[in-house]
Design an enzyme around this catalytic site. Structure first.
Site, PDB file in Angstrom:
ATOM      1  N   PHE A   1       0.872  -1.181   0.000  1.00 48.80           N
ATOM      2  CA  PHE A   1       0.000   0.000   0.000  1.00 48.80           C
ATOM      3  C   PHE A   1       0.901   1.221   0.000  1.00 48.80           C
ATOM      4  O   PHE A   1       1.689   1.427   0.923  1.00 48.80           O
ATOM      5  CB  PHE A   1      -0.896   0.026   1.245  1.00 48.80           C
ATOM      6  CG  PHE A   1      -1.755   1.273   1.342  1.00 48.80           C
ATOM      7  CD1 PHE A   1      -3.112   1.209   1.091  1.00 48.80           C
ATOM      8  CD2 PHE A   1      -1.210   2.508   1.695  1.00 48.80           C
ATOM      9  CE1 PHE A   1      -3.909   2.354   1.183  1.00 48.80           C
ATOM     10  CE2 PHE A   1      -1.987   3.650   1.786  1.00 48.80           C
ATOM     11  CZ  PHE A   1      -3.334   3.574   1.521  1.00 48.80           C
ATOM     12  N   GLU A   2       0.778   2.019  -1.038  1.00 51.23           N
ATOM     13  CA  GLU A   2       1.456   3.309  -1.098  1.00 51.23           C
ATOM     14  C   GLU A   2       0.562   4.288  -1.835  1.00 51.23           C
ATOM     15  O   GLU A   2      -0.048   3.933  -2.846  1.00 51.23           O
ATOM     16  CB  GLU A   2       2.774   3.231  -1.880  1.00 51.23           C
ATOM     17  CG  GLU A   2       3.863   2.388  -1.284  1.00 51.23           C
ATOM     18  CD  GLU A   2       5.108   2.349  -2.169  1.00 51.23           C
ATOM     19  OE1 GLU A   2       6.212   2.458  -1.624  1.00 51.23           O
ATOM     20  OE2 GLU A   2       4.948   2.208  -3.405  1.00 51.23           O
ATOM     21  N   ILE A   3       0.456   5.488  -1.325  1.00 57.05           N
ATOM     22  CA  ILE A   3      -0.093   6.612  -2.074  1.00 57.05           C
ATOM     23  C   ILE A   3       1.012   7.655  -2.064  1.00 57.05           C
ATOM     24  O   ILE A   3       1.394   8.147  -1.003  1.00 57.05           O
ATOM     25  CB  ILE A   3      -1.381   7.166  -1.443  1.00 57.05           C
ATOM     26  CG1 ILE A   3      -2.476   6.088  -1.424  1.00 57.05           C
ATOM     27  CG2 ILE A   3      -1.868   8.391  -2.213  1.00 57.05           C
ATOM     28  CD1 ILE A   3      -3.759   6.516  -0.741  1.00 57.05           C
TER      29      ILE A   3
ATOM     30  N   HIS B   1      12.314   1.786  -1.085  1.00 56.28           N
ATOM     31  CA  HIS B   1      11.484   2.991  -1.049  1.00 56.28           C
ATOM     32  C   HIS B   1      11.644   3.711   0.289  1.00 56.28           C
ATOM     33  O   HIS B   1      11.771   4.940   0.336  1.00 56.28           O
ATOM     34  CB  HIS B   1      10.010   2.627  -1.231  1.00 56.28           C
ATOM     35  CG  HIS B   1       9.637   2.287  -2.634  1.00 56.28           C
ATOM     36  ND1 HIS B   1       8.329   2.134  -3.037  1.00 56.28           N
ATOM     37  CD2 HIS B   1      10.392   2.055  -3.735  1.00 56.28           C
ATOM     38  CE1 HIS B   1       8.291   1.831  -4.314  1.00 56.28           C
ATOM     39  NE2 HIS B   1       9.535   1.768  -4.768  1.00 56.28           N
TER      40      HIS B   1
END
Length: 262
Positions: A158-160, A195
């Site tokens: 999950f990344e925004i 990341h």
């Protein structure tokens, strides 16, 4: 089928071969031997070749796909995940209006067997490129009080986040340095710690957001709001199942919350 259930336009594209293959500087014999060794030691995904290509792609190439050129933001969604809360606002607008560049739901410690030299390689990069690293960074998130690597990372399923950040000269220089080191293939470097180290080096706490209010499950971990009124109105998950509650020693989320603002 996906187009039938989404309100916007769906686009599908092929990954370019050069983004999902061995670069010419990788010794494929050594890479195969590393996979065999890690498989024998039962390291998670240690014997998988495709998993390594996926981690490298997600670390340094997904945002370079031509289909992504039209976008400023991305939201990573993987098969089989669950969203347990009504999301009644636009997370992209929230990120933009609040000058956020990276958002997450779950943060945990990485398996050291998959990244034995990632930290030392990162430190070498930092030593050679001090001019790229702002003073108001977030390296405190990924280090213990003695300065050693604590293995904390944002769970990247999950990344925004901002595509401008991923395309930035600083992040690209970091990825290229890691890529040349070979750890995506000679070890099993994951895109989550990559990341997270990039975020910690180049951003400050005010630019990173924990979406505590988004109930999210990716086996075996949950993120769920702890506020009873909010959860009962909008969510069907249980707050005491949230990773930072149920697996407190494994979670790094509260360490992020406690970081000082710049």
């Amino acid at each position: 089928k996906i187009q039938e259930v989404v309100s916007g336009e769906c686009q599908f594209g092929l990954i370019p071969e050069e983004h999902w293959s061995y670069p010419d500087f990788i010794n494929q014999t050594l890479a195969a031997e590393a996979r065999e060794d890690m498989a024998n030691r039962r390291v998670i995904y240690g014997g998988s070749e495709s998993y390594r290509h996926m981690c490298r792609y997600e670390s340094g190439f997904f945002f370079r796909h031509p289909l992504m050129d039209q976008y400023k933001w991305y939201w990573r969604v993987e098969p089989g995940v669950k969203f347990a809360c009504e999301i009644d606002y636009d997370p992209f607008l929230f990120m933009e209006r609040n000058n956020k560049k990276y958002g997450f739901t779950v943060s945990i410690k990485e398996y050291i067997e998959t990244i034995p030299t990632l930290w030392n390689t990162t430190m070498q990069f930092m030593d050679k490129h001090r001019d790229l690293i702002p003073a108001t960074n977030m390296m405190e998130f990924v280090t213990n009080k003695d300065g050693d690597y604590n293995r904390c990372h944002f769970w990247s399923n999950f990344e925004i986040a901002s595509l401008d950040f991923m395309r930035s000269d600083q992040y690209l220089a970091y990825f290229d340095y890691l890529d040349r080191a070979g750890g995506f293939f000679y070890e099993r470097w994951g895109d989550a710690p990559v990341h997270s180290l990039g975020v910690s080096m180049f951003l400050n706490k005010n630019e990173v957001h924990w979406f505590e209010d988004i109930g999210y499950y990716h086996g075996p971990l949950w993120n769920c709001p702890k506020n009873e009124m909010n959860r009962n109105k909008k969510c069907w998950c249980l707050g005491d199942q949230s990773t930072e509650v149920k697996y407190k020693a494994w979670s790094c989320t509260l360490d992020f919350v406690e970081l000082t603002n710049p």
